[in-house]
Design a protein around this motif. Structure first.
Motif, PDB file in Angstrom:
ATOM      1  N   THR A   1     -43.988 -45.154 -20.294  1.00 42.85           N
ATOM      2  CA  THR A   1     -44.752 -46.360 -20.601  1.00 42.85           C
ATOM      3  C   THR A   1     -46.003 -46.343 -19.755  1.00 42.85           C
ATOM      4  O   THR A   1     -45.941 -46.514 -18.541  1.00 42.85           O
ATOM      5  N   TYR A   2     -47.123 -46.101 -20.387  1.00 50.89           N
ATOM      6  CA  TYR A   2     -48.392 -46.113 -19.667  1.00 50.89           C
ATOM      7  C   TYR A   2     -49.046 -47.460 -19.926  1.00 50.89           C
ATOM      8  O   TYR A   2     -49.864 -47.630 -20.826  1.00 50.89           O
ATOM      9  N   SER A   3     -48.582 -48.475 -19.148  1.00 54.73           N
ATOM     10  CA  SER A   3     -49.120 -49.818 -19.332  1.00 54.73           C
ATOM     11  C   SER A   3     -48.905 -50.602 -18.062  1.00 54.73           C
ATOM     12  O   SER A   3     -47.822 -50.559 -17.475  1.00 54.73           O
ATOM     13  N   ALA A   4     -49.909 -51.305 -17.594  1.00 55.82           N
ATOM     14  CA  ALA A   4     -49.814 -52.046 -16.334  1.00 55.82           C
ATOM     15  C   ALA A   4     -48.791 -53.168 -16.457  1.00 55.82           C
ATOM     16  O   ALA A   4     -48.705 -53.858 -17.464  1.00 55.82           O
ATOM     17  N   GLY A   5     -47.985 -53.312 -15.418  1.00 54.82           N
ATOM     18  CA  GLY A   5     -47.039 -54.404 -15.346  1.00 54.82           C
ATOM     19  C   GLY A   5     -45.732 -54.149 -16.062  1.00 54.82           C
ATOM     20  O   GLY A   5     -44.822 -54.973 -16.005  1.00 54.82           O
ATOM     21  N   GLN A   6     -45.563 -52.999 -16.736  1.00 57.35           N
ATOM     22  CA  GLN A   6     -44.332 -52.699 -17.438  1.00 57.35           C
ATOM     23  C   GLN A   6     -43.497 -51.707 -16.626  1.00 57.35           C
ATOM     24  O   GLN A   6     -44.014 -50.964 -15.818  1.00 57.35           O
ATOM     25  N   THR A   7     -42.208 -51.711 -16.916  1.00 61.72           N
ATOM     26  CA  THR A   7     -41.301 -50.803 -16.214  1.00 61.72           C
ATOM     27  C   THR A   7     -41.527 -49.374 -16.673  1.00 61.72           C
ATOM     28  O   THR A   7     -41.713 -49.099 -17.859  1.00 61.72           O
ATOM     29  N   PHE A   8     -41.507 -48.477 -15.740  1.00 64.84           N
ATOM     30  CA  PHE A   8     -41.731 -47.052 -16.040  1.00 64.84           C
ATOM     31  C   PHE A   8     -40.398 -46.396 -16.286  1.00 64.84           C
ATOM     32  O   PHE A   8     -39.527 -46.385 -15.441  1.00 64.84           O
TER      33      PHE A   8
ATOM     34  N   TRP B   1     -47.605 -32.612 -16.187  1.00 65.17           N
ATOM     35  CA  TRP B   1     -48.826 -33.294 -16.642  1.00 65.17           C
ATOM     36  C   TRP B   1     -48.667 -34.810 -16.721  1.00 65.17           C
ATOM     37  O   TRP B   1     -49.551 -35.530 -16.262  1.00 65.17           O
ATOM     38  N   PRO B   2     -47.570 -35.322 -17.280  1.00 62.59           N
ATOM     39  CA  PRO B   2     -47.427 -36.789 -17.320  1.00 62.59           C
ATOM     40  C   PRO B   2     -47.456 -37.422 -15.936  1.00 62.59           C
ATOM     41  O   PRO B   2     -48.007 -38.505 -15.753  1.00 62.59           O
ATOM     42  N   ALA B   3     -46.860 -36.732 -14.958  1.00 66.46           N
ATOM     43  CA  ALA B   3     -46.868 -37.275 -13.603  1.00 66.46           C
ATOM     44  C   ALA B   3     -48.264 -37.272 -12.992  1.00 66.46           C
ATOM     45  O   ALA B   3     -48.558 -38.053 -12.089  1.00 66.46           O
ATOM     46  N   LEU B   4     -49.126 -36.430 -13.511  1.00 68.30           N
ATOM     47  CA  LEU B   4     -50.495 -36.370 -13.011  1.00 68.30           C
ATOM     48  C   LEU B   4     -51.366 -37.454 -13.634  1.00 68.30           C
ATOM     49  O   LEU B   4     -52.315 -37.922 -13.002  1.00 68.30           O
ATOM     50  N   HIS B   5     -51.011 -37.897 -14.860  1.00 65.40           N
ATOM     51  CA  HIS B   5     -51.906 -38.815 -15.576  1.00 65.40           C
ATOM     52  C   HIS B   5     -51.260 -40.103 -16.075  1.00 65.40           C
ATOM     53  O   HIS B   5     -51.970 -41.098 -16.245  1.00 65.40           O
ATOM     54  N   PHE B   6     -49.950 -40.114 -16.324  1.00 65.33           N
ATOM     55  CA  PHE B   6     -49.363 -41.219 -17.077  1.00 65.33           C
ATOM     56  C   PHE B   6     -48.261 -41.951 -16.320  1.00 65.33           C
ATOM     57  O   PHE B   6     -47.282 -42.389 -16.913  1.00 65.33           O
ATOM     58  N   THR B   7     -48.375 -42.095 -15.031  1.00 63.07           N
ATOM     59  CA  THR B   7     -47.390 -42.862 -14.277  1.00 63.07           C
ATOM     60  C   THR B   7     -47.747 -44.352 -14.295  1.00 63.07           C
ATOM     61  O   THR B   7     -48.857 -44.734 -14.687  1.00 63.07           O
ATOM     62  N   ARG B   8     -46.824 -45.170 -13.802  1.00 62.89           N
ATOM     63  CA  ARG B   8     -47.089 -46.603 -13.730  1.00 62.89           C
ATOM     64  C   ARG B   8     -48.236 -46.891 -12.750  1.00 62.89           C
ATOM     65  O   ARG B   8     -49.038 -47.798 -12.966  1.00 62.89           O
TER      66      ARG B   8
ATOM     67  N   HIS C   1     -50.831 -44.971 -12.200  1.00 59.83           N
ATOM     68  CA  HIS C   1     -52.079 -44.696 -12.902  1.00 59.83           C
ATOM     69  C   HIS C   1     -52.423 -45.828 -13.864  1.00 59.83           C
ATOM     70  O   HIS C   1     -53.604 -46.200 -13.983  1.00 59.83           O
ATOM     71  N   ALA C   2     -51.416 -46.360 -14.525  1.00 59.62           N
ATOM     72  CA  ALA C   2     -51.657 -47.446 -15.479  1.00 59.62           C
ATOM     73  C   ALA C   2     -52.211 -48.675 -14.772  1.00 59.62           C
ATOM     74  O   ALA C   2     -53.170 -49.300 -15.233  1.00 59.62           O
ATOM     75  N   THR C   3     -51.604 -49.024 -13.642  1.00 58.16           N
ATOM     76  CA  THR C   3     -52.071 -50.195 -12.888  1.00 58.16           C
ATOM     77  C   THR C   3     -53.484 -49.991 -12.374  1.00 58.16           C
ATOM     78  O   THR C   3     -54.347 -50.878 -12.480  1.00 58.16           O
ATOM     79  N   GLU C   4     -53.729 -48.814 -11.827  1.00 60.98           N
ATOM     80  CA  GLU C   4     -55.062 -48.509 -11.282  1.00 60.98           C
ATOM     81  C   GLU C   4     -56.118 -48.498 -12.375  1.00 60.98           C
ATOM     82  O   GLU C   4     -57.206 -49.065 -12.217  1.00 60.98           O
TER      83      GLU C   4
ATOM     84  N   LEU D   1     -61.075 -46.579 -19.965  1.00 62.95           N
ATOM     85  CA  LEU D   1     -60.356 -45.306 -19.843  1.00 62.95           C
ATOM     86  C   LEU D   1     -58.883 -45.496 -20.196  1.00 62.95           C
ATOM     87  O   LEU D   1     -58.277 -44.644 -20.857  1.00 62.95           O
ATOM     88  N   MET D   2     -58.327 -46.617 -19.787  1.00 62.59           N
ATOM     89  CA  MET D   2     -56.912 -46.857 -20.073  1.00 62.59           C
ATOM     90  C   MET D   2     -56.641 -46.922 -21.579  1.00 62.59           C
ATOM     91  O   MET D   2     -55.612 -46.411 -22.052  1.00 62.59           O
ATOM     92  N   LYS D   3     -57.563 -47.497 -22.319  1.00 63.72           N
ATOM     93  CA  LYS D   3     -57.372 -47.579 -23.777  1.00 63.72           C
ATOM     94  C   LYS D   3     -57.303 -46.183 -24.385  1.00 63.72           C
ATOM     95  O   LYS D   3     -56.466 -45.910 -25.251  1.00 63.72           O
ATOM     96  N   VAL D   4     -58.200 -45.319 -23.936  1.00 62.26           N
ATOM     97  CA  VAL D   4     -58.222 -43.959 -24.484  1.00 62.26           C
ATOM     98  C   VAL D   4     -56.953 -43.208 -24.095  1.00 62.26           C
ATOM     99  O   VAL D   4     -56.313 -42.554 -24.939  1.00 62.26           O
TER     100      VAL D   4
END
Length: 426
Positions: free
Chosen positions: A415-422, A377-384, A386-389, A397-400
């Motif tokens: 880490t589900y956040s754009a620009g950060q290391t996964f 599930w994390p690979a489906l929704h919470f990758t780097r 996905h965060a960037t997109e 949506l990213m906030k939620v």
């Protein structure tokens, strides 16, 4: 489909044995073809072939090449010569050639820039009277073509002729096709009924029974539409047409019974649409929430990603005791990529978890629902990625989603956040 038929026509068949030279110098049995994917020649000429068969074979070759290269004018010219194959009595498969001519001719007309309705009518009428094997199917296709071009009354006339067609044993062999003809004739009656209803004055619509012409169309259409439920199958368009007419005349009890039988009859194939239609009907007529949820419960088992699952969760959220079930349904929806970026689903999931957090065992509830999903599930929704997109295209949506990462995957470093290391497993 057409090209497959042509390829089959060009393949050597057992019929070629009729033309083989069975002299003393040749084997008495034809050698079996290898099942290995060996290259074969495009056409295999029999050892003994008459000039007639050679010319028709080469003509079919030219038709195939013209169709493959979209040279429809050229294909039509060759096709004008090929129907003489019907006159051949030596091959013993005239009905095969008739079907081939029918399907190739209509395919050419569909693409020919100068084709007219008269051309279609000529082809269909010629093929109808060339034999009885495909008579009903040709009539049905002819009616479809007329209907698509707005000639509904003409289409009904042709299909009514087919409905009354009888030809000895052939009629008994094609009983299923006859039922299909009857069903489509009734569907055309429904189309005519709709036209008359739309053209009727407001006074007539206040009391539908007062419009006798409209009512006669309904009676004609309902005769066979009512019989459809006796034949297991997927009949969505027919059922909806019948229900619409029943609703118009206020026969809600019969309309609901039709939809229930269509959804719950075990002899019918599983059809998610049937349950969706029943739910929509009950919703239109203000059915109880319990009845609505019972219908959606079965639909959820058939299609957990169905869009009506949003309605299901909305109904469940009205009662606090159904929060756990609502959580499971929302997670089931998010198991499918089609809902991955849907703000409504994620926002509702966030609300459900907020409600659950009022109880002491909320962590155990969430963990139980996520236990089988931890590995993927994390690979489906919470990758780097996905965060960037999401940050670029869907910041709300990213906030939620970011607020749910630790709740849904507390034991996984991510880490589900754009620009950060996964980091971590996901």
């Amino acid at each position: 489909m057409i090209m497959d038929d042509l390829d089959n026509e060009f393949r050597p068949t057992t019929q070629l044995e009729d033309y083989a030279d069975f002299s003393d110098d040749t084997p008495t049995k034809v050698r079996k073809q290898s099942r290995l994917p060996l290259p074969r020649s495009f056409f295999v000429e029999p050892k003994r072939e008459t000039g007639f068969h050679r010319s028709t074979r080469l003509c079919l070759e030219r038709i195939r090449e013209s169709m493959l290269h979209h040279r429809w004018q050229e294909a039509a010219q060759y096709m004008a010569c090929y129907p003489q194959m019907i006159e051949d009595t030596t091959a013993g498969s005239a009905h095969h050639y008739k079907e081939l001519i029918w399907r190739i001719s209509t395919e050419i007309l569909h693409h020919h820039p100068n084709s007219k309705m008269e051309d279609y009518n000529i082809i269909y009428e010629q093929m109808k009277h060339s034999g009885v094997k495909h008579y009903l199917l040709i009539c049905l296709e002819h009616s479809f073509h007329l209907m698509l071009h707005g000639q509904v009354e003409n289409a009904k006339r042709h299909i009514s002729i087919a409905e009354s067609w009888r030809h000895g044993k052939e009629s008994a062999c094609q009983i299923q096709t006859t039922k299909l003809i009857q069903a489509y004739r009734s569907l055309l009656d429904y189309v005519i009924w709709c036209d008359k209803k739309n053209n009727a004055s407001g006074i007539n619509l206040i009391n539908p029974g007062s419009n006798q012409d409209l009512h006669n169309c309904f009676r004609q259409a309902s005769v066979n539409l009512k019989e459809i439920l006796k034949c297991p199958g997927v009949w969505d368009s027919f059922i909806l047409s019948y229900v619409e007419m029943l609703e118009f005349y206020g026969d809600h009890e019969e309309a609901e019974k039709v939809l229930q039988d269509y959804a719950y009859d075990n002899t019918f194939p599983n059809n998610p649409n049937a349950h969706a239609y029943l739910y929509q009907y009950l919703q239109r007529h203000n059915a109880s929430k319990r009845r609505l949820m019972n219908v959606l419960k079965i639909l959820h088992m058939l299609v957990p990603s169905h869009e009506l699952m949003l309605d299901y969760t909305f109904l469940l959220l009205d009662t606090e005791k159904h929060m756990k079930k609502a959580l499971g349904i929302l997670l089931d929806m998010l198991d499918f990529a089609c809902w991955r970026t849907n703000m409504v689903v994620w926002d509702r999931l966030n609300n459900v978890i907020d409600q659950l957090q009022r109880g002491e065992d909320w962590k155990e509830v969430v963990a139980a629902k996520m236990a089988a999903r931890k590995g993927w599930w994390p690979a489906l929704h919470f990758t780097r990625f996905h965060a960037t997109e999401d940050a670029e295209q869907r910041p709300e949506l990213m906030k939620v989603k970011a607020s749910l990462t630790k709740i849904l995957c507390p034991d996984i470093k991510l880490t589900y956040s754009a620009g950060q290391t996964f980091n971590g497993d996901c």
